[in-house]
Design an enzyme around this catalytic site. Sequence first.
Site, PDB file in Angstrom:
ATOM      1  N   ASN A  58     -17.432  42.362  46.932  1.00 13.20           N
ATOM      2  CA  ASN A  58     -18.812  41.869  47.077  1.00 13.20           C
ATOM      3  C   ASN A  58     -19.606  42.186  45.824  1.00 13.20           C
ATOM      4  O   ASN A  58     -19.142  42.938  44.964  1.00 13.20           O
ATOM      5  CB  ASN A  58     -19.493  42.547  48.270  1.00 13.20           C
ATOM      6  CG  ASN A  58     -19.151  41.882  49.605  1.00 13.20           C
ATOM      7  OD1 ASN A  58     -18.703  40.746  49.645  1.00 13.20           O
ATOM      8  ND2 ASN A  58     -19.371  42.597  50.683  1.00 13.20           N
ATOM      9  N   HIS A  71     -18.862  34.247  55.113  1.00 12.69           N
ATOM     10  CA  HIS A  71     -18.631  33.751  53.745  1.00 12.69           C
ATOM     11  C   HIS A  71     -18.267  32.258  53.750  1.00 12.69           C
ATOM     12  O   HIS A  71     -17.454  31.809  52.939  1.00 12.69           O
ATOM     13  CB  HIS A  71     -17.519  34.540  53.047  1.00 12.69           C
ATOM     14  CG  HIS A  71     -17.827  35.988  52.830  1.00 12.69           C
ATOM     15  ND1 HIS A  71     -18.347  36.470  51.659  1.00 12.69           N
ATOM     16  CD2 HIS A  71     -17.704  37.069  53.639  1.00 12.69           C
ATOM     17  CE1 HIS A  71     -18.503  37.787  51.751  1.00 12.69           C
ATOM     18  NE2 HIS A  71     -18.130  38.173  52.951  1.00 12.69           N
ATOM     19  N   HIS A  86      -7.007  38.204  51.228  1.00 17.03           N
ATOM     20  CA  HIS A  86      -6.663  39.276  52.170  1.00 17.03           C
ATOM     21  C   HIS A  86      -6.544  40.598  51.403  1.00 17.03           C
ATOM     22  O   HIS A  86      -5.708  40.687  50.490  1.00 17.03           O
ATOM     23  CB  HIS A  86      -5.332  38.916  52.834  1.00 17.03           C
ATOM     24  CG  HIS A  86      -4.867  39.912  53.848  1.00 17.03           C
ATOM     25  ND1 HIS A  86      -5.675  40.907  54.369  1.00 17.03           N
ATOM     26  CD2 HIS A  86      -3.661  40.072  54.455  1.00 17.03           C
ATOM     27  CE1 HIS A  86      -4.994  41.611  55.243  1.00 17.03           C
ATOM     28  NE2 HIS A  86      -3.773  41.129  55.312  1.00 17.03           N
TER      29      HIS A  86
HETATM   30 FE1  HDD Z   1     -14.707  40.336  54.803  1.00 17.00          FE
HETATM   31  C1  HDD Z   1     -14.161  37.035  54.284  1.00 17.00           C
HETATM   32  C2  HDD Z   1     -15.647  40.719  51.497  1.00 17.00           C
HETATM   33  C3  HDD Z   1     -15.650  43.583  55.408  1.00 17.00           C
HETATM   34  C4  HDD Z   1     -13.501  40.068  57.928  1.00 17.00           C
HETATM   35  N1  HDD Z   1     -14.879  39.122  53.203  1.00 17.00           N
HETATM   36  C5  HDD Z   1     -14.621  37.775  53.201  1.00 17.00           C
HETATM   37  C6  HDD Z   1     -14.877  37.252  51.900  1.00 17.00           C
HETATM   38  C7  HDD Z   1     -15.294  38.284  51.111  1.00 17.00           C
HETATM   39  C8  HDD Z   1     -15.292  39.459  51.937  1.00 17.00           C
HETATM   40  C9  HDD Z   1     -15.684  38.221  49.655  1.00 17.00           C
HETATM   41  C10 HDD Z   1     -14.730  35.800  51.494  1.00 17.00           C
HETATM   42  C11 HDD Z   1     -13.348  35.503  51.011  1.00 17.00           C
HETATM   43  C12 HDD Z   1     -13.277  34.076  50.534  1.00 17.00           C
HETATM   44  O1  HDD Z   1     -13.989  33.753  49.567  1.00 17.00           O
HETATM   45  O2  HDD Z   1     -12.518  33.321  51.119  1.00 17.00           O
HETATM   46  N2  HDD Z   1     -15.557  41.827  53.694  1.00 17.00           N
HETATM   47  C13 HDD Z   1     -15.752  41.822  52.327  1.00 17.00           C
HETATM   48  C14 HDD Z   1     -16.102  43.143  51.886  1.00 17.00           C
HETATM   49  C15 HDD Z   1     -16.123  43.947  52.989  1.00 17.00           C
HETATM   50  C16 HDD Z   1     -15.764  43.121  54.116  1.00 17.00           C
HETATM   51  C17 HDD Z   1     -16.361  43.529  50.437  1.00 17.00           C
HETATM   52  C18 HDD Z   1     -16.409  45.402  53.094  1.00 17.00           C
HETATM   53  C19 HDD Z   1     -16.231  46.248  52.142  1.00 17.00           C
HETATM   54  N3  HDD Z   1     -14.641  41.587  56.377  1.00 17.00           N
HETATM   55  C20 HDD Z   1     -15.057  42.889  56.429  1.00 17.00           C
HETATM   56  C21 HDD Z   1     -14.718  43.464  57.713  1.00 17.00           C
HETATM   57  C22 HDD Z   1     -14.088  42.467  58.433  1.00 17.00           C
HETATM   58  C23 HDD Z   1     -14.061  41.303  57.574  1.00 17.00           C
HETATM   59  C24 HDD Z   1     -15.014  44.871  58.130  1.00 17.00           C
HETATM   60  C25 HDD Z   1     -13.509  42.475  59.816  1.00 17.00           C
HETATM   61  C26 HDD Z   1     -13.149  43.523  60.474  1.00 17.00           C
HETATM   62  N4  HDD Z   1     -14.013  38.804  55.927  1.00 17.00           N
HETATM   63  C27 HDD Z   1     -13.507  38.939  57.167  1.00 17.00           C
HETATM   64  C28 HDD Z   1     -12.865  37.678  57.699  1.00 17.00           C
HETATM   65  C29 HDD Z   1     -13.093  36.688  56.507  1.00 17.00           C
HETATM   66  C30 HDD Z   1     -13.827  37.547  55.500  1.00 17.00           C
HETATM   67  C31 HDD Z   1     -13.321  37.251  59.033  1.00 17.00           C
HETATM   68  C32 HDD Z   1     -13.761  35.370  56.823  1.00 17.00           C
HETATM   69  C33 HDD Z   1     -13.013  34.321  56.053  1.00 17.00           C
HETATM   70  C34 HDD Z   1     -11.835  35.012  55.560  1.00 17.00           C
HETATM   71  O3  HDD Z   1     -11.865  36.314  55.941  1.00 17.00           O
HETATM   72  O4  HDD Z   1     -10.929  34.521  54.929  1.00 17.00           O
HETATM   73  O5  HDD Z   1     -11.537  37.897  57.958  1.00 17.00           O
END
Ligand code: HDD
Length: 679
Positions: free
Chosen positions: A142, A69, A333
């Site tokens: 999402n 993202h 988060h």
């Molecule tokens: Fe995630 C970012 C949505 C599964 C690990 N996620 C991130 C963002 C969104 C989502 C909208 C952007 C947030 C922003 O604008 O700063 N993610 C989802 C949804 C998931 C999902 C709807 C499943 C239903 N994500 C998911 C899993 C993992 C992550 C299974 C790790 C085990 N996601 C992350 C992250 C991020 C992230 C690496 C990257 C940047 C952040 O968190 O702040 O932790």
Amino acid sequence: MNNFKDEQLNQFRVDDMGKDLTTNQGLKMTEDEFSLKAGERGPTLMEDFHFREKITHFDHERIPERVVHARGTGAHGEFQLYESMKEYTKAGFLQNPNVKTPIFIRFSTVAGFRGSADTVRDVRGFAIKFYTQEGNYDLVANNMPVFFMQDAIKFPDFIHAVKPEPRTEVPQASSAHDTFWDYIANNQESAHMVMWAMSDRAIPRSYRMMEGFGVHTFRFINEQGKATFVKFHLKPALGVHSLVWDETQKIAGKNPDFNRKDLQEAIDCGNFPEFEFGVQLLAEEDEFSLDFDILDPTKLWPEEDIPVKIIGKITLNKNVDNFFAEVEQVAFHPGHVVPGIDFTNDPLLQGRLFSYTDTQLIRLGGPNFHEIPINKPLVQFHNNQRDGYHRQTINTSNISYHRNSLANGTPKTVSESEGGYAHYQEKVSGNKIRARSDSFKDHFSQAAMFYNSMSEHEKKHIMDAFKFEVGKVKSKEVRQQVVDMFGNVNTDMANQIADSVGVNRPEGECSKYSKVSPALSQANTVKRPDTLKVGCIICEGYNSEEFNAVLNALYDAKTTPEIISSTLSPVKGSGGEEQVPKYTFTTTDPVLMDAIYVIGGPNLDDKAVTEVKRFIHETYMHYKPILVSQNISMLLDANMAAQSGVTILDGNMQINKFINDISMHRHWDRNVNIIATNK
Ligand code: HDD
């Protein structure tokens, strides 16, 4: 009504306009263009603290982009509750319809780097921070209601597969490559989400025209401690609209910031994006009443079975002042919850609860990111956490431990009735085991339901997307595996993909799944002309009367007319008044418009004719409405005029028709082959 978050941010806003230039220590400087040298042609001196400070700061300007993202944009807004949710949850911001809660939202793509194009085929992130009086609540959602995997431990594998391939770092922001499809074929729980990713949902026309989904099943808890399962939904006031694939690729070059600009411009113009906020509710005792496991994030709850109850509205009404400070530094988060909202044992959600804080530590450089203005809760925070990089608060107490007597045991915990968060006491028992529940083993029924629910044009787009994406896969084995896998979803679809990508059709017939959920088709969502862009092509001597009539109708219908001509010089109409074009034929493009109106004028020269034909041709090929004045209708290709969404103007009736055509946005029943056959 006051926006308390805005008031809080005001304390941090700095306006440098009209000010004297200083160092970061506040020292006014006499010179900012020449470093301090030993002689005019001599070496720069170590002593030059101003040079060193300026360059050092510059050298450290970048922070790591989000691992997923990375590309996105954000805006401020507010949440307005329609009716109290007291029966189901004690969450403070869901009690009183008279209270508005400030929010910050960030939309994003997933796979692309921070500078990648907006319009790529991808899932869109839809993350909302509610600044409530009980602390921040984050809904990290999402624009698709399911996910690629059932367990968070697979997330790094999936992301490695979809990101650019390690050896070459290509392709950028695209899933059309071997490692992605190899992952998919070997991890078949992804089938349902892949159907969404191949659908029009993955190429939204605007962030303002997408649905949002919390994906997981969460829990509401009311004052009596009773739990209700809940799924969160956002529904755009403007309906769900998409680009067409050919457009997305062209826009990625013509205007890579397309979705970002669209959001910013809409808010700047006062066209505040709105989303209805809804919940699907399921009583705890009905946990096992559905034909799938509600803990499985590859499953959605069909709206026809469990209706979405609309409980409020989100309005986005302010752009950010500084992209880095706000959009880049915002830290979401799923574990940022408030009393009345709790988790379930969805293994994807459970893993996410670890990942998000962890990622902020590296991205924002330490454990104090909650003090960055955009992340700071409205309520004060008090605990015994101390120090760390970039600590802002000056904790004056000598006591930084619990339990203590010197500070009378403070900061102290409080009971639930005093607003303390207590985790829902779900009874859990079982052996420690690395395994997947049998109830998670159906991967295809809802993938098929999604396909069955599509309109004909949506089905065609899904097939075309598969043909493009899988057709780009170099490994024939992987192409075959993908086709075999999606044979489990729909035989006809898989056969067509197989024929296109040069592999065998899957064996056997798949006719197991007949369930349909009409709510899944974006063709069934709201259709309104509001804010859609209408390119109005004019030339010297245009018919003023006709132009004004059309323009007024376009404004009345709340569309956004934009005037295009050969140059940016004012263009005089037959009535003597002038219009100043916003764009020339080279500074905009038909793919950036939702419809066109060609009035032309008596002085339309050959070069302009060529451009007008290009605008008509492209707009036609992308199924968008076209209105042309009678006197230049010869610029339409033969038979085009008889096609859906194409209008020759010879009276007010046609103007109304054009407005209706704009509301429909795309005219899928149009025969786009006639151009080829007539040329
Ligand atoms: Fe995630 C970012 C949505 C599964 C690990 N996620 C991130 C963002 C969104 C989502 C909208 C952007 C947030 C922003 O604008 O700063 N993610 C989802 C949804 C998931 C999902 C709807 C499943 C239903 N994500 C998911 C899993 C993992 C992550 C299974 C790790 C085990 N996601 C992350 C992250 C991020 C992230 C690496 C990257 C940047 C952040 O968190 O702040 O932790």
